[in-house]
Design an enzyme around this catalytic site. Structure first.
Site, short mmCIF file in Angstrom:
data_model
loop_
_atom_site.label_atom_id
_atom_site.label_comp_id
_atom_site.label_asym_id
_atom_site.label_seq_id
_atom_site.Cartn_x
_atom_site.Cartn_y
_atom_site.Cartn_z
N PRO A 1 1.97 -11.98 -4.72
CA PRO A 1 1.42 -13.36 -4.54
C PRO A 1 0.80 -13.54 -2.94
CG PRO A 1 3.45 -13.64 -5.68
CD PRO A 1 3.17 -12.16 -5.27
N GLU A 2 -0.22 -14.07 -2.80
CA GLU A 2 -0.78 -14.14 -1.54
C GLU A 2 -0.59 -15.86 -0.90
OE1 GLU A 2 -4.39 -12.27 -0.93
OE2 GLU A 2 -3.87 -10.70 -2.59
N ARG B 1 11.11 -6.26 -10.09
CA ARG B 1 11.14 -5.10 -9.48
C ARG B 1 12.00 -5.07 -8.01
NH1 ARG B 1 5.31 -2.49 -8.16
NH2 ARG B 1 6.79 -0.71 -7.84
N ARG C 1 -7.71 -5.50 17.17
CA ARG C 1 -7.96 -4.21 16.28
C ARG C 1 -9.45 -3.98 15.94
NH1 ARG C 1 -4.36 -3.69 11.43
NH2 ARG C 1 -4.94 -1.63 11.52
#
Length: 271
Positions: free
Chosen positions: A2-3, A107, A150
């Site tokens: 889930p984002e 999981r 970055r």
């Protein structure tokens, strides 16, 4: 995993459903799902607020705040009194009105963490989380500053970096880069000002629309009522390897690997 839109959906639903309720009991079935101190201080305390930071849900209970990270397969489910636990139920919060909040996780990558509320915000600072992409002060210049840290990273890797921008994951990195017409392997430092503006617009637009649709359920995500997210119907490239490009002019969606993640894009329209 889930984002931002999926976690925001869960947080908003919980805010409407449990704020004001008092925790009567906490039962943990999987101790490894709890990081740090036990959750017993929550008993007898009322929920005073629920919100999201990055991909974590924050449940405030006065002087204590519970952080919930769903990770790959975690779910927070609102269930009626007496609902039986399932094989993947890791913890159950029962409120004084009898209703329950289940933390299920197939999981076992997700976790619950209890912190003093006074330390909750400092936790995110220590962890180095970047700015929120839907915050009012996150403009195109803020995005440029994030990417400037970055410059040699591939643009998709930069978007996935939670210290750069908080909350974006694989689905929405692919979708926003497609909408902005940017190849996912481009170095972040070589994205032009116009492209950054297009990317900023795509991030804000796609995340907002996904929240309105209760997120995307590609595999495991469910909201607090156990429902799938509806935004998966509107995904343009994610999960569509080999399909015609939705722009309809002969492009084909390809799948490659960027930053260790399956990446969907259209070579014809992303440069």
């Amino acid at each position: 995993m889930p984002e931002l839109p999926e976690v925001e959906t869960v947080a908003r639903q919980l805010a409407r459903a449990i704020v004001g309720k008092t925790v009567a009991r906490v039962v943990v079935f999987a101790p490894k799902s709890v990081r740090g101190r036990p959750l017993t201080p929550l008993v007898g305390r009322a929920v005073t607020g629920v919100d999201r930071r990055a991909k974590l849900i924050r449940i405030a209970c006065g002087e204590w705040t519970l952080l919930v990270h769903l990770k790959m397969t975690g779910r927070l489910l609102r269930l009626p009194a007496g609902h039986p636990t399932g094989p993947y139920t890791r913890a159950v919060f029962t409120f004084t009105d009898g209703t329950q909040l289940f933390f299920d996780d197939i999981r076992r990558f997700g976790y619950l963490m209890l912190l003093p509320s006074a330390d909750a915000e400092a936790h995110f600072v220590r962890e180095g989380y970047g700015p929120e992409p839907l915050a009012p002060d996150f403009d195109a210049n803020a995005l440029a500053a994030c990417l400037a840290r970055r410059p040699r990273a591939r643009i998709k890797a930069a978007l996935l970096d939670q210290t750069c921008i908080a909350g974006i994951g694989n689905i929405y990195a692919d979708e926003t880069l497609f909408a902005a017409g940017i190849r996912p392997t481009r170095p972040a430092g070589r994205i032009t000002r116009a492209e950054r503006a297009a990317l900023w617009t795509a991030i804000r637009d796609i995340l907002t629309r996904s929240i309105a649709a209760r997120g995307s359920s590609s595999v495991n995500y469910r909201d607090t009522a156990g429902r799938s997210g509806n935004f998966v119907r509107f995904l343009q490239v994610y999960g569509r390897n080999g399909d015609p490009c939705p722009k309809g002019d002969g492009g084909v969606i390809h799948k490659t690997v960027v930053a260790g993640r399956g990446t969907h894009w259209c070579p014809k329209h992303q440069k």
